[in-house]
Design an enzyme around this catalytic site. Structure first.
Site, PDB file in Angstrom:
ATOM      1  N   LYS A  11      11.078 -21.946 -43.337  1.00 45.02           N
ATOM      2  CA  LYS A  11      10.936 -23.138 -42.679  1.00 45.02           C
ATOM      3  C   LYS A  11      11.161 -23.179 -41.250  1.00 45.02           C
ATOM      4  O   LYS A  11      12.092 -22.243 -40.601  1.00 45.02           O
ATOM      5  CB  LYS A  11      11.630 -24.501 -43.361  1.00 45.02           C
ATOM      6  CG  LYS A  11      10.837 -24.438 -44.792  1.00 45.02           C
ATOM      7  CD  LYS A  11      11.691 -25.759 -45.659  1.00 45.02           C
ATOM      8  CE  LYS A  11      10.931 -25.929 -46.966  1.00 45.02           C
ATOM      9  NZ  LYS A  11      11.377 -27.006 -47.724  1.00 45.02           N
ATOM     10  N   TYR A  51       1.958 -30.786 -48.683  1.00 42.79           N
ATOM     11  CA  TYR A  51       2.885 -31.497 -49.491  1.00 42.79           C
ATOM     12  C   TYR A  51       2.265 -32.690 -50.106  1.00 42.79           C
ATOM     13  O   TYR A  51       3.174 -33.559 -50.548  1.00 42.79           O
ATOM     14  CB  TYR A  51       4.065 -31.803 -48.670  1.00 42.79           C
ATOM     15  CG  TYR A  51       5.107 -30.777 -48.463  1.00 42.79           C
ATOM     16  CD1 TYR A  51       5.610 -30.151 -49.705  1.00 42.79           C
ATOM     17  CD2 TYR A  51       5.442 -30.015 -47.126  1.00 42.79           C
ATOM     18  CE1 TYR A  51       6.646 -29.087 -49.235  1.00 42.79           C
ATOM     19  CE2 TYR A  51       6.027 -29.248 -47.047  1.00 42.79           C
ATOM     20  CZ  TYR A  51       6.762 -28.738 -48.065  1.00 42.79           C
ATOM     21  OH  TYR A  51       7.749 -27.666 -47.968  1.00 42.79           O
ATOM     22  N   ASN A 114      16.271 -26.887 -45.458  1.00 43.57           N
ATOM     23  CA  ASN A 114      16.752 -25.708 -46.533  1.00 43.57           C
ATOM     24  C   ASN A 114      16.095 -24.569 -46.300  1.00 43.57           C
ATOM     25  O   ASN A 114      16.159 -23.788 -47.248  1.00 43.57           O
ATOM     26  CB  ASN A 114      16.660 -26.719 -47.923  1.00 43.57           C
ATOM     27  CG  ASN A 114      15.337 -26.949 -48.300  1.00 43.57           C
ATOM     28  OD1 ASN A 114      14.271 -26.703 -47.579  1.00 43.57           O
ATOM     29  ND2 ASN A 114      14.920 -27.505 -49.513  1.00 43.57           N
ATOM     30  N   HIS A 117      10.772 -22.468 -48.502  1.00 41.23           N
ATOM     31  CA  HIS A 117       9.713 -23.294 -49.595  1.00 41.23           C
ATOM     32  C   HIS A 117       9.360 -22.056 -50.478  1.00 41.23           C
ATOM     33  O   HIS A 117       9.227 -20.920 -50.258  1.00 41.23           O
ATOM     34  CB  HIS A 117       8.504 -23.756 -48.908  1.00 41.23           C
ATOM     35  CG  HIS A 117       7.483 -24.235 -49.903  1.00 41.23           C
ATOM     36  ND1 HIS A 117       7.657 -25.228 -50.844  1.00 41.23           N
ATOM     37  CD2 HIS A 117       6.532 -23.418 -50.612  1.00 41.23           C
ATOM     38  CE1 HIS A 117       6.531 -25.121 -51.744  1.00 41.23           C
ATOM     39  NE2 HIS A 117       5.894 -24.166 -51.481  1.00 41.23           N
ATOM     40  N   GLU A 128      -1.328 -22.754 -53.378  1.00 45.67           N
ATOM     41  CA  GLU A 128      -0.773 -22.697 -52.242  1.00 45.67           C
ATOM     42  C   GLU A 128      -0.977 -21.392 -51.390  1.00 45.67           C
ATOM     43  O   GLU A 128      -1.171 -21.462 -50.071  1.00 45.67           O
ATOM     44  CB  GLU A 128       0.842 -22.827 -52.336  1.00 45.67           C
ATOM     45  CG  GLU A 128       1.371 -24.094 -52.802  1.00 45.67           C
ATOM     46  CD  GLU A 128       2.806 -24.175 -53.269  1.00 45.67           C
ATOM     47  OE1 GLU A 128       3.269 -25.328 -53.413  1.00 45.67           O
ATOM     48  OE2 GLU A 128       3.475 -23.185 -52.893  1.00 45.67           O
TER      49      GLU A 128
HETATM   50  P1  IDP Z   1      11.735 -27.416 -53.681  1.00 45.73           P
HETATM   51  O1  IDP Z   1      11.493 -27.128 -52.105  1.00 45.73           O
HETATM   52  O2  IDP Z   1      13.084 -27.145 -53.962  1.00 45.73           O
HETATM   53  O3  IDP Z   1      10.724 -27.276 -54.621  1.00 45.73           O
HETATM   54  P2  IDP Z   1      10.786 -30.319 -53.763  1.00 45.73           P
HETATM   55  O4  IDP Z   1      11.274 -31.612 -54.372  1.00 45.73           O
HETATM   56  O5  IDP Z   1       9.398 -29.800 -53.799  1.00 45.73           O
HETATM   57  O6  IDP Z   1      11.993 -29.265 -53.476  1.00 45.73           O
HETATM   58  O7  IDP Z   1      10.705 -30.911 -52.363  1.00 45.73           O
HETATM   59  C1  IDP Z   1      10.144 -30.437 -51.082  1.00 45.73           C
HETATM   60  C2  IDP Z   1      10.867 -30.297 -50.095  1.00 45.73           C
HETATM   61  O8  IDP Z   1      11.039 -31.803 -49.629  1.00 45.73           O
HETATM   62  C3  IDP Z   1      12.352 -29.829 -50.136  1.00 45.73           C
HETATM   63  O9  IDP Z   1      12.515 -28.446 -49.829  1.00 45.73           O
HETATM   64  C4  IDP Z   1      12.909 -30.486 -48.829  1.00 45.73           C
HETATM   65  O10 IDP Z   1      12.760 -29.617 -47.825  1.00 45.73           O
HETATM   66  C5  IDP Z   1      12.594 -31.727 -48.788  1.00 45.73           C
HETATM   67  N1  IDP Z   1      13.377 -32.920 -49.742  1.00 45.73           N
HETATM   68  C6  IDP Z   1      13.318 -32.988 -50.982  1.00 45.73           C
HETATM   69  N2  IDP Z   1      14.049 -33.823 -51.729  1.00 45.73           N
HETATM   70  C7  IDP Z   1      14.442 -34.390 -50.352  1.00 45.73           C
HETATM   71  C8  IDP Z   1      15.391 -35.461 -50.017  1.00 45.73           C
HETATM   72  O11 IDP Z   1      15.777 -36.172 -50.955  1.00 45.73           O
HETATM   73  N3  IDP Z   1      15.576 -35.886 -48.721  1.00 45.73           N
HETATM   74  C9  IDP Z   1      14.917 -35.244 -47.789  1.00 45.73           C
HETATM   75  N4  IDP Z   1      14.026 -34.289 -47.966  1.00 45.73           N
HETATM   76  C10 IDP Z   1      13.923 -33.765 -49.263  1.00 45.73           C
HETATM   77 MG    MG Z   2       8.677 -28.008 -54.496  1.00 43.56          MG
END
Ligand code: IDP
Ligand code: MG
Length: 140
Positions: A11, A51, A114, A117, A128
């Site tokens: 990312k 997304y 984070n 992905h 994807e």
């Molecule tokens: P994942 O990447 O661990 O599968 P997902 O729930 O699919 O997590 O969420 C996609 C992305 O959205 C996350 O990797 C993160 O960058 C962002 N995200 C998820 N939850 C939050 C939140 O509560 N606040 C802000 N960004 C979030």
């Molecule tokens: Mg996810």
């Protein structure tokens, strides 16, 4: 165990900090092979499409803004149980909750920024991968 492909994205927070090689080393150390990879930048509209399953979430707009804010590295990882293996070495979504030694624990900045992905199922991985790559670009 079966050989699988999964879609990974390094990312914008990680490309900005010049740590793509450090992250790729984690994949290779875990036995995952990078069989396709390109550094690109995507528009907010493209991020919204990628997304779209999250379109009802409070973080959707911010996430799509962020994912289109700088370069990303999209890649296909190949290996035994690659989907689950990659999720394991990535760690939990929130770096603060991610296990010690995981990519997000070591490199993530926040729940949104984070670092990586990873696809969450084999079915989603296929969708994807097709979003970013054509078959001729996958070189195993
Ligand atoms: P994942 O990447 O661990 O599968 P997902 O729930 O699919 O997590 O969420 C996609 C992305 O959205 C996350 O990797 C993160 O960058 C962002 N995200 C998820 N939850 C939050 C939140 O509560 N606040 C802000 N960004 C979030
Ligand atoms: Mg996810």
């Amino acid at each position: 165990m079966s050989e699988q492909k999964t879609l990974s994205i390094i990312k914008p927070d990680a490309t900005a900090r010049n740590i793509t090689g450090s992250i790729n080393a984690r994949f290779e150390q875990a036995g995952l092979r990078i069989i396709a990879q390109k550094r690109i930048s995507i528009s907010k509209e493209q991020a919204e499409k990628f997304y779209e399953i999250h379109q009802d979430k409070a973080f959707y707009d911010s996430l799509c803004e962020y994912m289109s804010s700088g370069p990303i590295v999209v890649q296909v990882l190949l290996g035994n149980d690659a989907v689950a293996k990659n999720r394991e070495i990535m760690g939990a979504t929130n770096p603060a909750n991610a296990a010690i030694g995981t990519i997000r624990r070591d490199f993530g900045e926040s729940i949104e920024h984070n670092a990586v992905h990873g696809s969450d199922s084999e079915e989603n991985a296929a969708t994807e991968i097709a979003f970013f790559f054509s078959g001729i670009e996958l070189v195993g």
